[in-house]
Design a protein around this motif. Structure first.
Motif, mmCIF file in Angstrom:
data_model
loop_
_atom_site.group_PDB
_atom_site.id
_atom_site.type_symbol
_atom_site.label_atom_id
_atom_site.label_comp_id
_atom_site.label_asym_id
_atom_site.label_seq_id
_atom_site.Cartn_x
_atom_site.Cartn_y
_atom_site.Cartn_z
ATOM 1 N N THR A 142 0.808 -1.225 0.000
ATOM 2 C CA THR A 142 0.000 0.000 0.000
ATOM 3 C C THR A 142 0.839 1.273 0.000
ATOM 4 N N ILE A 143 2.126 1.167 0.304
ATOM 5 C CA ILE A 143 2.997 2.355 0.305
ATOM 6 C C ILE A 143 3.419 2.620 -1.136
ATOM 7 N N LEU A 144 2.929 3.714 -1.686
ATOM 8 C CA LEU A 144 3.187 4.057 -3.080
ATOM 9 C C LEU A 144 4.446 4.894 -3.258
ATOM 10 N N THR A 145 4.718 5.745 -2.285
ATOM 11 C CA THR A 145 5.875 6.640 -2.358
ATOM 12 C C THR A 145 6.445 6.830 -0.966
ATOM 13 N N ALA A 146 7.748 6.936 -0.873
ATOM 14 C CA ALA A 146 8.421 7.320 0.364
ATOM 15 C C ALA A 146 9.439 8.385 -0.005
ATOM 16 N N ALA A 147 9.500 9.438 0.798
ATOM 17 C CA ALA A 147 10.404 10.542 0.467
ATOM 18 C C ALA A 147 10.950 11.185 1.736
ATOM 19 N N ILE A 148 12.153 11.713 1.611
ATOM 20 C CA ILE A 148 12.767 12.505 2.676
ATOM 21 C C ILE A 148 13.035 13.889 2.109
ATOM 22 N N VAL A 149 12.590 14.895 2.859
ATOM 23 C CA VAL A 149 12.751 16.288 2.446
ATOM 24 C C VAL A 149 13.567 17.007 3.509
ATOM 25 N N GLU A 150 14.550 17.770 3.052
ATOM 26 C CA GLU A 150 15.376 18.589 3.934
ATOM 27 C C GLU A 150 15.683 19.899 3.218
ATOM 28 N N ASP A 151 15.540 20.983 3.933
ATOM 29 C CA ASP A 151 15.876 22.301 3.395
ATOM 30 C C ASP A 151 15.151 22.574 2.065
ATOM 31 N N MET A 152 13.845 22.237 2.031
ATOM 32 C CA MET A 152 12.981 22.515 0.885
ATOM 33 C C MET A 152 13.329 21.711 -0.366
ATOM 34 N N ASP A 211 4.917 4.538 -8.642
ATOM 35 C CA ASP A 211 4.129 4.999 -9.774
ATOM 36 C C ASP A 211 4.661 6.360 -10.224
ATOM 37 N N ASN A 212 3.995 6.957 -11.168
ATOM 38 C CA ASN A 212 4.480 8.211 -11.748
ATOM 39 C C ASN A 212 3.643 9.420 -11.334
ATOM 40 N N LEU A 213 3.253 9.495 -10.080
ATOM 41 C CA LEU A 213 2.490 10.644 -9.612
ATOM 42 C C LEU A 213 3.280 11.925 -9.862
ATOM 43 N N GLN A 214 2.653 12.860 -10.539
ATOM 44 C CA GLN A 214 3.290 14.148 -10.784
ATOM 45 C C GLN A 214 3.205 14.991 -9.513
ATOM 46 N N LEU A 215 4.313 15.540 -9.117
ATOM 47 C CA LEU A 215 4.376 16.356 -7.909
ATOM 48 C C LEU A 215 4.555 17.824 -8.280
ATOM 49 N N PRO A 216 4.120 18.702 -7.390
ATOM 50 C CA PRO A 216 4.311 20.123 -7.664
ATOM 51 C C PRO A 216 5.796 20.458 -7.765
ATOM 52 N N LYS A 217 6.083 21.503 -8.492
ATOM 53 C CA LYS A 217 7.471 21.934 -8.673
ATOM 54 C C LYS A 217 7.604 23.391 -8.241
ATOM 55 N N GLY A 218 8.833 23.809 -8.035
ATOM 56 C CA GLY A 218 9.124 25.203 -7.739
ATOM 57 C C GLY A 218 8.407 25.718 -6.501
ATOM 58 N N GLU A 219 7.742 26.843 -6.665
ATOM 59 C CA GLU A 219 7.071 27.502 -5.553
ATOM 60 C C GLU A 219 5.960 26.633 -4.958
ATOM 61 N N ASN A 220 5.258 25.894 -5.800
ATOM 62 C CA ASN A 220 4.197 25.015 -5.295
ATOM 63 C C ASN A 220 4.777 23.899 -4.427
ATOM 64 N N PHE A 221 5.927 23.365 -4.810
ATOM 65 C CA PHE A 221 6.572 22.337 -4.001
ATOM 66 C C PHE A 221 7.009 22.924 -2.664
ATOM 67 N N GLN A 222 7.597 24.119 -2.699
ATOM 68 C CA GLN A 222 8.022 24.766 -1.455
ATOM 69 C C GLN A 222 6.831 25.003 -0.529
ATOM 70 N N GLN A 223 5.706 25.400 -1.085
ATOM 71 C CA GLN A 223 4.505 25.612 -0.288
ATOM 72 C C GLN A 223 4.040 24.294 0.345
ATOM 73 N N LEU A 224 4.096 23.214 -0.413
ATOM 74 C CA LEU A 224 3.734 21.898 0.109
ATOM 75 C C LEU A 224 4.636 21.504 1.280
ATOM 76 N N VAL A 225 5.934 21.747 1.152
ATOM 77 C CA VAL A 225 6.876 21.411 2.220
ATOM 78 C C VAL A 225 6.600 22.270 3.451
ATOM 79 N N ILE A 226 6.400 23.549 3.261
ATOM 80 C CA ILE A 226 6.108 24.442 4.392
ATOM 81 C C ILE A 226 4.849 23.987 5.120
#
Length: 121
Positions: free
Chosen positions: A20-30, A39-54
């Motif tokens: 059931t775990i589709l994605t695992a990720a580690i985020v540091e410093d944005m 799978d190939n889930l499209q993730l936000p990029k740039g400012e949208n990605f930073q907003q998601l992390v915040i």
């Protein structure tokens, strides 16, 4: 996608621990330090990605702020229409940057069994 092989290995091991775990990720410093996806889930990029992390960091810090009342923080779960996201706070490294570990999970799943497989329960 890995700037850190050990972080990638961690992500891969957790993602492969349960179907059931589709994605695992580690985020540091944005930025991703590692990401493993089934799978190939499209993730936000740039400012949208930073907003998601915040937003993710705010969710986790809000929950952690109540540790005095409720005990040690374990995780935050966020549910969307087609999947859930579970966020964990990781220890800071020597650079003192906040680190998050997140998994994207397909429903149905049993939270306790999933956490046991991840050695978090």
């Amino acid at each position: 996608m890995s700037g850190n092989d050990s972080d990638y290995d961690i992500c891969k091991a957790f993602a492969e621990a349960d179907d059931t775990i589709l994605t695992a990720a580690i985020v540091e410093d944005m930025k991703y330090t590692a990401r493993y996806a089934k799978d190939n889930l499209q993730l936000p990029k740039g400012e949208n990605f930073q907003q998601l992390v915040i937003q993710s960091e705010i969710f986790v810090s809000m929950a952690k702020s109540n540790s005095d009342w409720f005990g040690r923080f374990r995780y935050v779960s966020i549910s969307y229409e087609s999947f859930d996201i579970i966020l964990f706070s990781l220890p800071k490294r020597s650079n003192n940057k906040s680190r998050l570990f997140g998994i994207r999970v397909a429903r149905p799943y049993e939270m306790t069994k999933l956490l046991e497989k991840m050695h978090v329960a």
